[in-house]
Design an enzyme around this catalytic site. Structure first.
Site, PDB file in Angstrom:
ATOM      1  N   SER A 188     -10.015 -38.851 -17.314  1.00  0.00           N
ATOM      2  CA  SER A 188     -11.097 -38.344 -16.358  1.00  0.00           C
ATOM      3  C   SER A 188     -10.243 -37.990 -15.703  1.00  0.00           C
ATOM      4  O   SER A 188      -9.236 -39.122 -15.092  1.00  0.00           O
ATOM      5  CB  SER A 188     -11.608 -39.809 -16.557  1.00  0.00           C
ATOM      6  OG  SER A 188     -12.100 -41.006 -14.788  1.00  0.00           O
TER       7      SER A 188
ATOM      8  N   GLU B 106      -7.585 -37.388  -1.613  1.00  0.00           N
ATOM      9  CA  GLU B 106      -7.708 -36.911  -0.631  1.00  0.00           C
ATOM     10  C   GLU B 106      -7.006 -35.676  -0.729  1.00  0.00           C
ATOM     11  O   GLU B 106      -6.632 -35.277   0.458  1.00  0.00           O
ATOM     12  CB  GLU B 106      -7.254 -37.688   0.112  1.00  0.00           C
ATOM     13  CG  GLU B 106      -7.974 -38.436   0.462  1.00  0.00           C
ATOM     14  CD  GLU B 106      -7.133 -40.146   1.346  1.00  0.00           C
ATOM     15  OE1 GLU B 106      -6.125 -39.899   2.250  1.00  0.00           O
ATOM     16  OE2 GLU B 106      -8.176 -41.013   1.520  1.00  0.00           O
ATOM     17  N   THR B 107      -5.913 -34.852  -1.746  1.00  0.00           N
ATOM     18  CA  THR B 107      -5.290 -33.834  -1.671  1.00  0.00           C
ATOM     19  C   THR B 107      -6.211 -32.606  -2.648  1.00  0.00           C
ATOM     20  O   THR B 107      -6.764 -33.409  -3.488  1.00  0.00           O
ATOM     21  CB  THR B 107      -4.041 -34.325  -2.342  1.00  0.00           C
ATOM     22  OG1 THR B 107      -3.426 -34.293  -3.719  1.00  0.00           O
ATOM     23  CG2 THR B 107      -3.640 -34.819  -0.487  1.00  0.00           C
TER      24      THR B 107
ATOM     25  N   HIS C 166      -4.664 -31.625  -5.331  1.00  0.00           N
ATOM     26  CA  HIS C 166      -4.040 -32.532  -6.284  1.00  0.00           C
ATOM     27  C   HIS C 166      -4.935 -32.746  -7.378  1.00  0.00           C
ATOM     28  O   HIS C 166      -5.353 -31.742  -9.014  1.00  0.00           O
ATOM     29  CB  HIS C 166      -2.603 -33.962  -6.503  1.00  0.00           C
ATOM     30  CG  HIS C 166      -2.890 -34.760  -8.195  1.00  0.00           C
ATOM     31  ND1 HIS C 166      -1.160 -33.783  -8.374  1.00  0.00           N
ATOM     32  CD2 HIS C 166      -3.710 -34.976  -9.006  1.00  0.00           C
ATOM     33  CE1 HIS C 166      -1.444 -34.465  -9.605  1.00  0.00           C
ATOM     34  NE2 HIS C 166      -2.365 -35.292  -9.928  1.00  0.00           N
TER      35      HIS C 166
END
Length: 160
Positions: A89, A94-95, A97
């Site tokens: 999962s 916010e990035t 990644h």
């Protein structure tokens, strides 16, 4: 959303091969364990419901979804199961990644399917929010783990 009007847990048992003679592997990411444990439970329940024997189901845990490829590869080599379900999962942050982990994990599992004769089922949720993951791991949309188990049974039967 593709799953918005579909319950991931619904299957017609009459159309599923009996799983009693197959060996299954389940590789589970520990990251977002509240989600991955639900997915694993859905997979286990469906495998057992379709005749799999608990002694023929091997579970390994890995730290995160990125590590699913390596864990699955090692399981193929060590145990030679008839099919493996890779459970993870990844939830948007916010990035970038998220993009890298999701892309690498999908590519890695695809590569295993090309390289080995053991089908590897992609059961990795890639959701925008935790609620979406909850909805697909036993919530209002059912359980993607159940759907993955049914795919694993069908692919194991295809290979035999």
């Amino acid at each position: 959303m593709a799953t918005e009007n579909k319950n991931l847990s619904v299957y017609d048992k009459a159309t599923i091969p009996n799983a009693k003679d197959f060996r299954f592997g389940i590789v589970v990411s520990e990251w977002n364990s509240e989600i991955t444990e639900g997915l694993c439970q859905g997979a286990m329940d469906a495998l057992l419901d379709c005749g799999a024997v608990v002694e023929n189901i091997i579970r390994w845990d890995v730290p995160g979804s990125f590590e699913l490829t390596y864990g699955t590869k090692k399981m193929i080599k060590k145990h030679e199961p008839d099919a493996i379900i890779a459970i993870g999962s990844v939830i948007q942050g916010e990035t970038k990644h998220f993009d890298f982990v999701c892309g690498a994990t999908a590519e890695g599992i695809k590569d295993l399917n090309v390289k080995y004769d053991t089908p590897v089922i992609f059961c990795v949720l890639t959701d925008n929010t935790m609620q979406q993951a909850i909805d697909r791991s036993g919530g209002k949309h059912g359980n993607k783990g159940t759907e993955a188990a049914i795919a694993a049974i069908k692919m194991a039967a295809l290979g035999n």
